[in-house]
Motif scaffolding. Structure first.
Motif, PDB file in Angstrom:
ATOM      1  N   PRO A  14       8.441  -4.192 -24.706  1.00 52.30           N
ATOM      2  CA  PRO A  14       9.728  -3.330 -24.773  1.00 52.30           C
ATOM      3  C   PRO A  14      10.436  -3.365 -23.339  1.00 52.30           C
ATOM      4  CG  PRO A  14       7.954  -1.985 -24.560  1.00 52.30           C
ATOM      5  CD  PRO A  14       7.359  -3.114 -24.602  1.00 52.30           C
ATOM      6  N   SER A  15      11.855  -3.111 -23.472  1.00 52.38           N
ATOM      7  CA  SER A  15      12.679  -3.170 -21.954  1.00 52.38           C
ATOM      8  C   SER A  15      12.604  -1.529 -21.869  1.00 52.38           C
ATOM      9  CB  SER A  15      14.020  -3.533 -22.574  1.00 52.38           C
ATOM     10  OG  SER A  15      14.722  -2.500 -23.206  1.00 52.38           O
ATOM     11  N   PHE A  16      12.418  -1.429 -20.528  1.00 53.13           N
ATOM     12  CA  PHE A  16      12.364  -0.342 -19.888  1.00 53.13           C
ATOM     13  C   PHE A  16      13.701   0.174 -18.883  1.00 53.13           C
ATOM     14  CE2 PHE A  16       7.944  -1.347 -20.807  1.00 53.13           C
ATOM     15  CZ  PHE A  16       7.569  -0.104 -21.234  1.00 53.13           C
ATOM     16  N   LYS A  17      13.926   1.562 -19.120  1.00 52.89           N
ATOM     17  CA  LYS A  17      15.165   1.976 -18.212  1.00 52.89           C
ATOM     18  C   LYS A  17      14.562   2.781 -16.823  1.00 52.89           C
ATOM     19  CE  LYS A  17      18.619   1.696 -21.552  1.00 52.89           C
ATOM     20  NZ  LYS A  17      18.279   0.632 -22.155  1.00 52.89           N
ATOM     21  N   LEU A  18      14.287   2.001 -15.905  1.00 60.59           N
ATOM     22  CA  LEU A  18      13.565   3.011 -14.937  1.00 60.59           C
ATOM     23  C   LEU A  18      14.543   3.030 -13.653  1.00 60.59           C
ATOM     24  CD1 LEU A  18      10.240   0.932 -14.541  1.00 60.59           C
ATOM     25  CD2 LEU A  18      10.653   3.019 -16.001  1.00 60.59           C
ATOM     26  N   SER A  19      14.642   4.071 -13.000  1.00 61.41           N
ATOM     27  CA  SER A  19      15.238   4.160 -11.596  1.00 61.41           C
ATOM     28  C   SER A  19      14.869   3.041 -10.742  1.00 61.41           C
ATOM     29  CB  SER A  19      14.942   5.443 -10.914  1.00 61.41           C
ATOM     30  OG  SER A  19      13.510   5.494 -10.342  1.00 61.41           O
ATOM     31  N   ASP A  20      15.726   2.771  -9.825  1.00 61.47           N
ATOM     32  CA  ASP A  20      15.673   1.781  -8.844  1.00 61.47           C
ATOM     33  C   ASP A  20      14.332   2.019  -8.040  1.00 61.47           C
ATOM     34  OD1 ASP A  20      17.935   0.301  -9.571  1.00 61.47           O
ATOM     35  OD2 ASP A  20      19.163   1.347  -7.866  1.00 61.47           O
ATOM     36  N   GLU A  21      14.044   3.260  -7.735  1.00 59.62           N
ATOM     37  CA  GLU A  21      12.751   3.700  -7.035  1.00 59.62           C
ATOM     38  C   GLU A  21      11.407   3.386  -7.832  1.00 59.62           C
ATOM     39  OE1 GLU A  21      15.250   5.785  -7.642  1.00 59.62           O
ATOM     40  OE2 GLU A  21      16.299   5.804  -5.565  1.00 59.62           O
ATOM     41  N   ASN A  22      11.539   3.576  -9.191  1.00 53.17           N
ATOM     42  CA  ASN A  22      10.381   3.568  -9.947  1.00 53.17           C
ATOM     43  C   ASN A  22      10.164   1.921 -10.285  1.00 53.17           C
ATOM     44  OD1 ASN A  22       9.484   5.943 -10.132  1.00 53.17           O
ATOM     45  ND2 ASN A  22      10.389   6.490 -12.186  1.00 53.17           N
ATOM     46  N   THR A  80       0.878  -1.240   0.106  1.00 49.09           N
ATOM     47  CA  THR A  80       0.198  -0.252  -0.300  1.00 49.09           C
ATOM     48  C   THR A  80       0.852   1.234  -0.076  1.00 49.09           C
ATOM     49  OG1 THR A  80      -1.806  -1.050   1.298  1.00 49.09           O
ATOM     50  CG2 THR A  80      -1.763   1.315   1.110  1.00 49.09           C
ATOM     51  N   LEU A  81       1.839   1.252   0.776  1.00 48.07           N
ATOM     52  CA  LEU A  81       2.996   2.392   0.864  1.00 48.07           C
ATOM     53  C   LEU A  81       3.246   2.726  -0.472  1.00 48.07           C
ATOM     54  CD1 LEU A  81       4.987   1.977   4.176  1.00 48.07           C
ATOM     55  CD2 LEU A  81       3.000   3.545   3.728  1.00 48.07           C
ATOM     56  N   GLY A  82       3.735   1.744  -1.340  1.00 50.83           N
ATOM     57  CA  GLY A  82       4.206   1.760  -2.769  1.00 50.83           C
ATOM     58  C   GLY A  82       3.310   1.866  -3.770  1.00 50.83           C
ATOM     59  N   ALA A  83       2.129   1.798  -3.526  1.00 46.91           N
ATOM     60  CA  ALA A  83       0.933   1.781  -4.391  1.00 46.91           C
ATOM     61  C   ALA A  83       1.059   3.068  -5.187  1.00 46.91           C
ATOM     62  CB  ALA A  83      -0.284   1.427  -3.706  1.00 46.91           C
ATOM     63  N   THR A  84       1.053   4.210  -4.477  1.00 47.38           N
ATOM     64  CA  THR A  84       0.681   5.532  -5.070  1.00 47.38           C
ATOM     65  C   THR A  84       2.022   5.721  -6.399  1.00 47.38           C
ATOM     66  OG1 THR A  84      -0.175   6.383  -3.208  1.00 47.38           O
ATOM     67  CG2 THR A  84       0.756   7.806  -4.688  1.00 47.38           C
ATOM     68  N   GLU A  85       3.235   5.391  -5.725  1.00 48.15           N
ATOM     69  CA  GLU A  85       4.099   5.600  -6.731  1.00 48.15           C
ATOM     70  C   GLU A  85       3.888   4.681  -7.958  1.00 48.15           C
ATOM     71  OE1 GLU A  85       6.406   8.239  -7.165  1.00 48.15           O
ATOM     72  OE2 GLU A  85       5.128   9.094  -5.560  1.00 48.15           O
ATOM     73  N   GLY A  86       3.763   3.497  -7.711  1.00 45.51           N
ATOM     74  CA  GLY A  86       3.537   2.147  -8.451  1.00 45.51           C
ATOM     75  C   GLY A  86       2.404   2.535  -9.458  1.00 45.51           C
ATOM     76  N   LYS A 103       1.640   5.628 -10.367  1.00 44.16           N
ATOM     77  CA  LYS A 103       2.170   6.484 -11.352  1.00 44.16           C
ATOM     78  C   LYS A 103       2.957   5.908 -12.562  1.00 44.16           C
ATOM     79  CE  LYS A 103       2.149  10.260  -8.065  1.00 44.16           C
ATOM     80  NZ  LYS A 103       3.246  11.157  -7.271  1.00 44.16           N
ATOM     81  N   VAL A 104       3.902   4.983 -12.219  1.00 47.33           N
ATOM     82  CA  VAL A 104       4.754   4.070 -12.844  1.00 47.33           C
ATOM     83  C   VAL A 104       3.788   3.393 -13.956  1.00 47.33           C
ATOM     84  CG1 VAL A 104       6.476   2.507 -13.429  1.00 47.33           C
ATOM     85  CG2 VAL A 104       6.517   4.148 -11.453  1.00 47.33           C
ATOM     86  N   PHE A 105       2.655   2.778 -13.342  1.00 45.74           N
ATOM     87  CA  PHE A 105       1.860   1.898 -14.442  1.00 45.74           C
ATOM     88  C   PHE A 105       1.282   3.052 -15.488  1.00 45.74           C
ATOM     89  CE2 PHE A 105      -2.933   1.489 -14.902  1.00 45.74           C
ATOM     90  CZ  PHE A 105      -2.707   0.066 -15.664  1.00 45.74           C
ATOM     91  N   GLU A 106       0.608   4.419 -14.957  1.00 46.84           N
ATOM     92  CA  GLU A 106      -0.019   5.094 -15.848  1.00 46.84           C
ATOM     93  C   GLU A 106       0.831   5.597 -16.821  1.00 46.84           C
ATOM     94  OE1 GLU A 106      -1.618   7.714 -13.049  1.00 46.84           O
ATOM     95  OE2 GLU A 106      -3.389   6.599 -12.673  1.00 46.84           O
TER      96      GLU A 106
END
Length: 119
Positions: free
Chosen positions: A77-85, A14-20, A22-25
């Motif tokens: 496709p491959s994604f280059k995301l930050s460790d946080e994302n 739940t804590l990471g759901a908001t950021e997750g 955003k990445v999903f969207e």
């Protein structure tokens, strides 16, 4: 013990759901839905079949991971995301894992199903 593990899992996801979300969207919504089949598998299915490391590897290097999993083809496709994302989207995906046939997280609403009052 099982209940406390579930509660800990629920709090962390739940804590990471908001950021997750955003990445999903930003990256995922065009091919994936949380609970329904779209172009790619739903997050419920992914969460029930894959580990954290498998999910992260598939996001970073889907071509090679698909070969390891024995898939004949891969369209992701491959994604280059930050460790946080990367961690955020992985936790968000895992938040859709079913526990006792119930999805932990409620799916993102389908825009086509919104009523005029909701818009």
């Amino acid at each position: 013990m099982k209940k406390s593990i579930f509660i800990s899992f629920l709090i962390l996801t739940t804590l990471g759901a908001t950021e997750g979300k955003k990445v999903f969207e930003t990256y995922c919504w065009g091919c994936h839905h949380q609970t329904a089949v779209a172009f790619g598998p739903p997050f419920e299915e992914i969460a029930s079949k894959r580990t954290v490391s498998e999910i992260k590897a598939m996001i970073i290097d889907p071509k090679n991971v698909s070969k390891i999993f024995g898939y004949s083809r891969n369209a992701m496709p491959s994604f280059k995301l930050s460790d946080e994302n990367l961690t955020a989207i992985t936790n968000y995906i895992l938040s859709f894992k079913k526990e006792d046939n119930k999805t932990i997280q409620q799916p993102y609403p389908n825009i086509a199903q919104l009523t005029k009052e909701d818009k």
